[in-house]
Write an enzyme that holds these catalytic residues in place. Structure first.
Site, PDB file in Angstrom:
ATOM      1  N   LYS A 145     -14.497  -9.789   2.465  1.00 32.95           N
ATOM      2  CA  LYS A 145     -13.212 -10.409   3.694  1.00 32.95           C
ATOM      3  C   LYS A 145     -13.298 -10.147   4.678  1.00 32.95           C
ATOM      4  CE  LYS A 145     -10.222  -8.858   0.394  1.00 32.95           C
ATOM      5  NZ  LYS A 145      -8.487  -7.777   0.359  1.00 32.95           N
ATOM      6  N   HIS A 188       1.117  -0.760  -0.170  1.00 30.81           N
ATOM      7  CA  HIS A 188      -0.113  -0.395   0.166  1.00 30.81           C
ATOM      8  C   HIS A 188       0.673   1.010   0.327  1.00 30.81           C
ATOM      9  CE1 HIS A 188      -2.945  -2.365   2.649  1.00 30.81           C
ATOM     10  NE2 HIS A 188      -3.400  -2.415   1.487  1.00 30.81           N
ATOM     11  N   ARG A 235      -1.737  -6.280  -8.512  1.00 30.09           N
ATOM     12  CA  ARG A 235      -0.833  -7.264  -8.130  1.00 30.09           C
ATOM     13  C   ARG A 235      -0.508  -8.935  -9.541  1.00 30.09           C
ATOM     14  NH1 ARG A 235      -2.597  -7.289  -2.496  1.00 30.09           N
ATOM     15  NH2 ARG A 235      -4.578  -7.783  -3.927  1.00 30.09           N
ATOM     16  N   SER A 269      -3.030  -7.984   2.625  1.00 22.30           N
ATOM     17  CA  SER A 269      -2.829  -8.155   3.841  1.00 22.30           C
ATOM     18  C   SER A 269      -2.994  -9.093   4.455  1.00 22.30           C
ATOM     19  CB  SER A 269      -4.209  -7.252   4.101  1.00 22.30           C
ATOM     20  OG  SER A 269      -3.821  -5.728   3.948  1.00 22.30           O
TER      21      SER A 269
HETATM   22  P1  ADP Z   1      -9.682  -3.986  -1.066  1.00 18.98           P
HETATM   23  O1  ADP Z   1      -9.993  -5.135  -0.116  1.00 18.98           O
HETATM   24  O2  ADP Z   1     -10.309  -3.483  -1.157  1.00 18.98           O
HETATM   25  O3  ADP Z   1      -9.130  -4.887  -2.233  1.00 18.98           O
HETATM   26  P2  ADP Z   1      -6.600  -3.644   0.190  1.00 18.98           P
HETATM   27  O4  ADP Z   1      -6.753  -3.237   1.331  1.00 18.98           O
HETATM   28  O5  ADP Z   1      -6.093  -5.466  -0.181  1.00 18.98           O
HETATM   29  O6  ADP Z   1      -8.471  -3.439  -0.020  1.00 18.98           O
HETATM   30  O7  ADP Z   1      -5.941  -3.025  -1.500  1.00 18.98           O
HETATM   31  C1  ADP Z   1      -5.994  -1.814  -1.791  1.00 18.98           C
HETATM   32  C2  ADP Z   1      -5.864  -1.180  -2.929  1.00 18.98           C
HETATM   33  O8  ADP Z   1      -4.151  -1.312  -2.946  1.00 18.98           O
HETATM   34  C3  ADP Z   1      -5.840  -2.180  -3.882  1.00 18.98           C
HETATM   35  O9  ADP Z   1      -6.476  -1.670  -5.378  1.00 18.98           O
HETATM   36  C4  ADP Z   1      -5.007  -3.493  -3.871  1.00 18.98           C
HETATM   37  O10 ADP Z   1      -4.689  -3.701  -4.834  1.00 18.98           O
HETATM   38  C5  ADP Z   1      -4.125  -2.610  -3.790  1.00 18.98           C
HETATM   39  N1  ADP Z   1      -2.980  -3.467  -3.561  1.00 18.98           N
HETATM   40  C6  ADP Z   1      -2.949  -3.598  -1.930  1.00 18.98           C
HETATM   41  N2  ADP Z   1      -1.758  -4.846  -1.466  1.00 18.98           N
HETATM   42  C7  ADP Z   1      -0.677  -4.033  -2.665  1.00 18.98           C
HETATM   43  C8  ADP Z   1       0.364  -4.245  -3.194  1.00 18.98           C
HETATM   44  N3  ADP Z   1       1.282  -5.537  -2.383  1.00 18.98           N
HETATM   45  N4  ADP Z   1       1.203  -4.130  -4.275  1.00 18.98           N
HETATM   46  C9  ADP Z   1       0.121  -2.892  -5.048  1.00 18.98           C
HETATM   47  N5  ADP Z   1      -1.387  -3.178  -4.849  1.00 18.98           N
HETATM   48  C10 ADP Z   1      -1.497  -3.278  -3.891  1.00 18.98           C
END
Ligand code: ADP
Length: 170
Positions: free
Chosen positions: A54, A30, A103, A141
């Protein structure tokens, strides 16, 4: 269909963008997306939302608190909670662009569906995707939550402030 107002790159840059997500918890993946977004946008709102697909680990308040502590001192970053639809937040706050990270290929399908739906209900909606850095391409996460559960070392995936909180919580 009504022709949406299109924004040129110059109009988008130096403006505001929103980066929505669960951030449960905040990871280096993030943080990388936030830092890269700030090269193109003057102000970035990190919008913490519940992802109904989730199971949450941290409460919204805990996630907001960690984000605020980590980004404390950067006046270009704001942390807020999403209580309704993303597009309604964007309309109300006059934010034209949403940032997301990509990703693996499986991210794409979900993102594509969300982007189309958002565009249908808000024609001015635009989403910009940042490809994950190679070193974070496997980082999520959910993986951090697995590591916490099995008492693995999470310090390579999350900043110290998050690791300390999660270790106490464990
Ligand atoms: P959501 O549940 O909305 O996907 P996340 O917190 O999992 O929320 O992710 C928020 C955003 O950040 C999403 O667009 C996700 O693809 C991106 N993201 C999360 N981890 C990474 C990472 N390691 N590299 C690139 N983008 C990421």
């Amino acid at each position: 269909m009504e022709e949406p107002n299109s924004l040129s790159f110059e109009e988008c840059s130096n403006k505001k963008a929103v980066y929505p997500g669960s951030f449960d918890p905040l990871t280096f993946g993030h943080i990388d997306i936030v830092q890269r977004s700030l090269r193109y946008f003057q102000n970035l709102t990190i919008l913490v939302a519940e992802n109904r697909k989730k199971t949450p680990f941290l409460s919204i308040e805990e996630r907001v608190d960690l984000l605020q502590k980590y980004f404390h001192g950067n006046p270009r970053i704001h942390v807020e909670v999403c209580t309704g639809l993303l597009v309604d937040f964007m309309k109300c706050n006059d934010i034209p662009v949403c940032i997301r990270g990509l990703r693996v290929l499986s991210d794409f399908e979900n993102e594509f569906q969300m982007a189309i739906t958002n565009k249908q209900i808000y024609p001015n909606f635009e989403v910009l995707f940042f490809m994950s850095n190679m070193q974070h391409a496997n980082l999520s996460s959910s993986m951090v939550k697995e590591m916490i559960h099995f008492q693995g070392n999470i310090r390579v995936f999350v900043p110290d402030i998050v690791a300390e909180y999660l270790e106490k919580r464990r």
